[in-house]
Design a protein around this motif. Sequence first.
Motif, PDB file in Angstrom:
ATOM      1  N   PHE A   1       0.850  -1.195   0.000  1.00  0.00           N
ATOM      2  CA  PHE A   1       0.000   0.000   0.000  1.00  0.00           C
ATOM      3  C   PHE A   1       0.880   1.237   0.000  1.00  0.00           C
ATOM      4  N   SER A   2       0.709   2.056  -1.062  1.00  0.00           N
ATOM      5  CA  SER A   2       1.447   3.315  -1.150  1.00  0.00           C
ATOM      6  C   SER A   2       0.452   4.460  -0.962  1.00  0.00           C
ATOM      7  N   TYR A   3       0.712   5.304   0.024  1.00  0.00           N
ATOM      8  CA  TYR A   3      -0.191   6.444   0.261  1.00  0.00           C
ATOM      9  C   TYR A   3      -0.228   7.376  -0.943  1.00  0.00           C
ATOM     10  N   ALA A   4       0.953   7.579  -1.555  1.00  0.00           N
ATOM     11  CA  ALA A   4       0.991   8.524  -2.671  1.00  0.00           C
ATOM     12  C   ALA A   4       0.148   8.002  -3.835  1.00  0.00           C
ATOM     13  N   GLU A   5       0.250   6.702  -4.101  1.00  0.00           N
ATOM     14  CA  GLU A   5      -0.530   6.156  -5.218  1.00  0.00           C
ATOM     15  C   GLU A   5      -2.028   6.145  -4.899  1.00  0.00           C
ATOM     16  N   PHE A   6      -2.327   5.871  -3.646  1.00  0.00           N
ATOM     17  CA  PHE A   6      -3.739   5.879  -3.278  1.00  0.00           C
ATOM     18  C   PHE A   6      -4.302   7.306  -3.386  1.00  0.00           C
ATOM     19  N   ALA A   7      -3.511   8.273  -2.935  1.00  0.00           N
ATOM     20  CA  ALA A   7      -3.956   9.675  -3.031  1.00  0.00           C
ATOM     21  C   ALA A   7      -4.055  10.090  -4.509  1.00  0.00           C
ATOM     22  N   TYR A   8      -3.156   9.578  -5.326  1.00  0.00           N
ATOM     23  CA  TYR A   8      -3.220   9.866  -6.765  1.00  0.00           C
ATOM     24  C   TYR A   8      -4.539   9.339  -7.337  1.00  0.00           C
TER      25      TYR A   8
ATOM     26  N   GLU B   1      -8.316  17.598   1.387  1.00  0.00           N
ATOM     27  CA  GLU B   1      -8.296  16.631   2.485  1.00  0.00           C
ATOM     28  C   GLU B   1      -6.910  16.013   2.661  1.00  0.00           C
ATOM     29  N   TRP B   2      -6.308  15.622   1.530  1.00  0.00           N
ATOM     30  CA  TRP B   2      -4.975  15.009   1.626  1.00  0.00           C
ATOM     31  C   TRP B   2      -3.956  16.014   2.156  1.00  0.00           C
ATOM     32  N   SER B   3      -4.169  17.305   1.856  1.00  0.00           N
ATOM     33  CA  SER B   3      -3.201  18.305   2.329  1.00  0.00           C
ATOM     34  C   SER B   3      -3.237  18.389   3.862  1.00  0.00           C
ATOM     35  N   ARG B   4      -4.362  17.962   4.443  1.00  0.00           N
ATOM     36  CA  ARG B   4      -4.497  18.008   5.906  1.00  0.00           C
ATOM     37  C   ARG B   4      -4.173  16.666   6.566  1.00  0.00           C
ATOM     38  N   THR B   5      -3.976  15.626   5.726  1.00  0.00           N
ATOM     39  CA  THR B   5      -3.807  14.289   6.299  1.00  0.00           C
ATOM     40  C   THR B   5      -2.379  14.051   6.775  1.00  0.00           C
ATOM     41  N   ALA B   6      -2.241  13.688   8.037  1.00  0.00           N
ATOM     42  CA  ALA B   6      -0.915  13.299   8.531  1.00  0.00           C
ATOM     43  C   ALA B   6      -0.807  11.789   8.339  1.00  0.00           C
ATOM     44  N   ILE B   7       0.115  11.386   7.470  1.00  0.00           N
ATOM     45  CA  ILE B   7       0.251   9.949   7.207  1.00  0.00           C
ATOM     46  C   ILE B   7       0.869   9.300   8.452  1.00  0.00           C
ATOM     47  N   PRO B   8       0.183   8.296   9.016  1.00  0.00           N
ATOM     48  CA  PRO B   8       0.747   7.684  10.227  1.00  0.00           C
ATOM     49  C   PRO B   8       2.001   6.880   9.873  1.00  0.00           C
ATOM     50  N   SER B   9       3.098   7.195  10.505  1.00  0.00           N
ATOM     51  CA  SER B   9       4.327   6.456  10.224  1.00  0.00           C
ATOM     52  C   SER B   9       5.008   6.128  11.543  1.00  0.00           C
ATOM     53  N   PRO B  10       5.835   5.075  11.556  1.00  0.00           N
ATOM     54  CA  PRO B  10       6.418   4.609  12.827  1.00  0.00           C
ATOM     55  C   PRO B  10       7.192   5.707  13.543  1.00  0.00           C
TER      56      PRO B  10
ATOM     57  N   PRO C   1      -6.751  -0.915   5.129  1.00  0.00           N
ATOM     58  CA  PRO C   1      -5.906  -0.595   6.261  1.00  0.00           C
ATOM     59  C   PRO C   1      -6.677   0.236   7.297  1.00  0.00           C
ATOM     60  N   PRO C   2      -6.166   0.274   8.535  1.00  0.00           N
ATOM     61  CA  PRO C   2      -6.928   0.938   9.584  1.00  0.00           C
ATOM     62  C   PRO C   2      -6.770   2.463   9.557  1.00  0.00           C
ATOM     63  N   ILE C   3      -7.166   3.046   8.449  1.00  0.00           N
ATOM     64  CA  ILE C   3      -7.075   4.510   8.287  1.00  0.00           C
ATOM     65  C   ILE C   3      -8.375   4.990   7.652  1.00  0.00           C
ATOM     66  N   GLU C   4      -8.642   6.272   7.780  1.00  0.00           N
ATOM     67  CA  GLU C   4      -9.827   6.824   7.105  1.00  0.00           C
ATOM     68  C   GLU C   4      -9.445   7.159   5.678  1.00  0.00           C
ATOM     69  N   ILE C   5     -10.257   6.715   4.723  1.00  0.00           N
ATOM     70  CA  ILE C   5      -9.905   6.964   3.325  1.00  0.00           C
ATOM     71  C   ILE C   5     -11.114   7.496   2.556  1.00  0.00           C
ATOM     72  N   LEU C   6     -10.830   8.221   1.495  1.00  0.00           N
ATOM     73  CA  LEU C   6     -11.853   8.673   0.551  1.00  0.00           C
ATOM     74  C   LEU C   6     -12.969   9.452   1.239  1.00  0.00           C
ATOM     75  N   GLY C   7     -12.620  10.144   2.296  1.00  0.00           N
ATOM     76  CA  GLY C   7     -13.618  10.958   2.991  1.00  0.00           C
ATOM     77  C   GLY C   7     -14.643  10.131   3.740  1.00  0.00           C
ATOM     78  N   LEU C   8     -14.393   8.827   3.872  1.00  0.00           N
ATOM     79  CA  LEU C   8     -15.362   7.956   4.546  1.00  0.00           C
ATOM     80  C   LEU C   8     -14.927   7.705   5.988  1.00  0.00           C
ATOM     81  N   PRO C   9     -15.897   7.661   6.904  1.00  0.00           N
ATOM     82  CA  PRO C   9     -15.507   7.300   8.269  1.00  0.00           C
ATOM     83  C   PRO C   9     -15.183   5.813   8.334  1.00  0.00           C
ATOM     84  N   ARG C  10     -14.243   5.441   9.163  1.00  0.00           N
ATOM     85  CA  ARG C  10     -13.975   4.004   9.393  1.00  0.00           C
ATOM     86  C   ARG C  10     -13.879   3.850  10.906  1.00  0.00           C
TER      87      ARG C  10
END
Length: 428
Positions: A128-135, A149-158, A255-264
């Motif tokens: 899973f690539s965040y950049a490709e998914f955002a693309y 939305e993506w400009s506000r998203t903090a990508i969770p990283s270790p 993955p356990p993240i919110e995507i596409l403006g949808l709540p998870r």
Amino acid sequence: MEITWRWFGHNDKITLPMLRQIGVEGIVTALHDVPLGEVWTREQIRSLREYIESYGLRWSVVESLPVTETIKYGGPDRDQQIETYKKSLRNLAAEGIHTVCYNFMPVLDWARTDLLHPNADGTFNLFFSYAEFAYFDIYILKRNGAREEWSRTAIPSPAGEKRDILAEVDALARTMTPEREHELVENIVIKTQGFVSGNFREDDEAPLEKFRQFLDLYEGIDKAQLRANMKYFLEAIMPVCEECDINMCVHPDDPPIEILGLPRIVRTAEDIRWFLNAVPNPHNGLTFCAGSLSAGAYNDVVAMAREFAPRTHFVHLRSCHIFPNGDFTEASHLGGRADLVELCKIFESLSPSPLPSRSGEGCAQLSNDSVALPLHGGAGRRPLPFRVDHGKTMLGDETRGYNAGYSFLGRMYALAQMQGVLATLHHS
Ligand code: DNO
């Protein structure tokens, strides 16, 4: 624990006799041909159950009895859909099937951008690539507000590494080819969804259009509303689960993240605590998918297993590796961040494996009479089923046309590793 395997029915290229040879005891499957929102009849269930049993196996878990979108977003016909769901549950129980996995992810079930990501050793894994998914979101789906939305998203990283995702997406746009765009649509909308969700099919002519229509259904549905809808659904079905002794086990968001403006809403320990407490009935439980949970940098998978094991009715053994920038790949079953050895210890202590299968004599030794099987600490009557989840694609799996992630040799290899771990635990 009981060794199970996800089998996709009569059309699966991996057959039941093959599974008997590799120590599988129980089958995880669904009536894949029944359209979404229709009752699973007793006859249909019985016919598949008898087929499975004719090979000396048993149908242990349903994955999935799909919860339709209207139940998830709270559409006008949700009560009718819940009635349908209850009928299917009753029919399953009447045929002796008591463990039901489902998910409450809006629109998209699981998501990956790459289905054949090469490893250095020549095998392949899902990635899973965040950049490709955002693309995909910004340039292909062209979802309103996606860029902002993506400009506000903090990508969770270790390591909490900061990432300028929009700069990466725009760089991708400069090198993107039509072939890769097509592949992204196939990977995100068709190949990961077609065989599991029922929302999309391989032969959909305008999958993106359909996708946008599904997304529109969730206009105005936030996390609180989705939680309320899940509670509504669970409260409505619990009386049937009690009456029929059905264990429901929700699959975490993958993955356990919110995507596409949808709540998870099944992403973190706090989320899981919430839905278990909101409907505090032991029949309302979890599918402990270690792979999905370990893809979230904020999830301590072992601590979660310790906390939620008593309400876990089904286990998916898989582990993810998260790269410093937050992208993740599916790791070896003996590596990654899920610590499957420790998880086996935790779950096996609740539900020790039947010894005959450990001695190599296989499932023929096991009776279909659940009373004869060891106890699962929580529910008290059934062994806790686990399956290795996805496996690597290896040694020619890639030429066999298996469903994404559901290779034969890769999964068999992972199963052998897990059987080794369980045998070692028993020995000590
Ligand atoms: C993917 C699977 C999911 C899972 C469903 C359960 O490989 O783990 O599709 O089966 O979310 O409803």
